[in-house]
Design a protein around this motif. Sequence first.
Motif, PDB file in Angstrom:
ATOM      1  N   LYS A   1      57.955   8.677  28.766  1.00  0.00           N
ATOM      2  CA  LYS A   1      58.127  10.077  28.353  1.00  0.00           C
ATOM      3  C   LYS A   1      58.689  10.196  26.943  1.00  0.00           C
ATOM      4  O   LYS A   1      58.365  11.133  26.214  1.00  0.00           O
ATOM      5  N   ASP A   2      59.516   9.232  26.535  1.00  0.00           N
ATOM      6  CA  ASP A   2      60.139   9.296  25.211  1.00  0.00           C
ATOM      7  C   ASP A   2      59.566   8.255  24.256  1.00  0.00           C
ATOM      8  O   ASP A   2      60.150   7.995  23.200  1.00  0.00           O
TER       9      ASP A   2
ATOM     10  N   TRP B   1      56.747  12.960  24.692  1.00  0.00           N
ATOM     11  CA  TRP B   1      55.901  13.995  25.274  1.00  0.00           C
ATOM     12  C   TRP B   1      56.704  15.198  25.748  1.00  0.00           C
ATOM     13  O   TRP B   1      57.879  15.061  26.117  1.00  0.00           O
ATOM     14  N   SER B   2      56.036  16.364  25.778  1.00  0.00           N
ATOM     15  CA  SER B   2      56.674  17.581  26.272  1.00  0.00           C
ATOM     16  C   SER B   2      55.658  18.436  27.017  1.00  0.00           C
ATOM     17  O   SER B   2      54.533  18.619  26.551  1.00  0.00           O
TER      18      SER B   2
ATOM     19  N   HIS C   1      56.215  21.523  27.349  1.00  0.00           N
ATOM     20  CA  HIS C   1      56.343  22.828  26.701  1.00  0.00           C
ATOM     21  C   HIS C   1      56.593  22.576  25.215  1.00  0.00           C
ATOM     22  O   HIS C   1      57.690  22.786  24.693  1.00  0.00           O
ATOM     23  N   HIS C   2      55.549  22.103  24.551  1.00  0.00           N
ATOM     24  CA  HIS C   2      55.657  21.729  23.143  1.00  0.00           C
ATOM     25  C   HIS C   2      56.095  22.914  22.285  1.00  0.00           C
ATOM     26  O   HIS C   2      55.643  24.045  22.472  1.00  0.00           O
TER      27      HIS C   2
ATOM     28  N   ASP D   1      59.325  19.874  17.375  1.00  0.00           N
ATOM     29  CA  ASP D   1      60.123  19.102  18.346  1.00  0.00           C
ATOM     30  C   ASP D   1      59.791  17.611  18.338  1.00  0.00           C
ATOM     31  O   ASP D   1      60.432  16.825  19.037  1.00  0.00           O
TER      32      ASP D   1
ATOM     33  N   ARG E   1      57.381  16.046  19.594  1.00  0.00           N
ATOM     34  CA  ARG E   1      56.807  15.598  20.861  1.00  0.00           C
ATOM     35  C   ARG E   1      55.346  16.055  20.938  1.00  0.00           C
ATOM     36  O   ARG E   1      55.014  17.132  20.429  1.00  0.00           O
TER      37      ARG E   1
END
Length: 247
Positions: A82-83, A114-115, A117-118, A122, A124
């Motif tokens: 995820k990061d 990753w996000s 809700h980009h 940010d 991501r």
Amino acid sequence: MIPHKPRAVLLATSLLLTGCGAGAVAAPRDQPAAPARTTTAPPRPTATAPPLPQRLPGLGPETLAEVPAATRQAVVVTGHGKDSARSDVVLYERTGTGWKAGEHWPAHNALRGWSGHHRAGDLRSPVGVFTLSDAGGLRPDPGTRLPYDHGRGFTATGTGVEGEPLAGSFDYVIAIDYNRRPGTSPLDWTRPLGAGRGGGIWFHVDHGGPTQGCVSLSREHMRTLLRTLDPRRHPVVVMGDAASFAR
């Protein structure tokens, strides 16, 4: 090349070379010869390819539901975490018997991963399923079927988030239809969700480091992807970390 010989000629030659009577035991004159024994070789097993998956591997029901029924090409970008700023890319083609995977390509994504809700800035990449409608670049069209905008507007300047030069990064790009208007140049800055949700998310040429939100591939793989994507097959990208896919 050795000329083809009839089977009978080859068999006769073999018998002459080995001595056709060598090792044979003659039957006594007053006894009939034993009938010849015949053996049948067992049939050779036929190699069969494993069946193709009927669903895109690794995707859970929520993610699969976002893939349009008409889609026959899916570029799956799987983040290492995820990061993580690193990911793997596979182009899947849907056939009459299932989804066939292409080569695995290494890629970079956004610095912070990753996000779902980009947001603008940010660092991501957005998680989700997005259509792939338009392409372009500083370099001439390499032979894509997608609409291709060629021009100096794709000149990349400055440095990346780790200080690496960005020159050449936009030689080839494919717009990812996140917060943009499909059917326009990748340079179109219309943001249907508003400027705060970011945009300008592309596939582009890798510059040797993380991106601000895009997915970057080697120049060779970008050219291959451009030449392979076909709007008649309704291509999409499925992107995110593996845990997000599994929903």
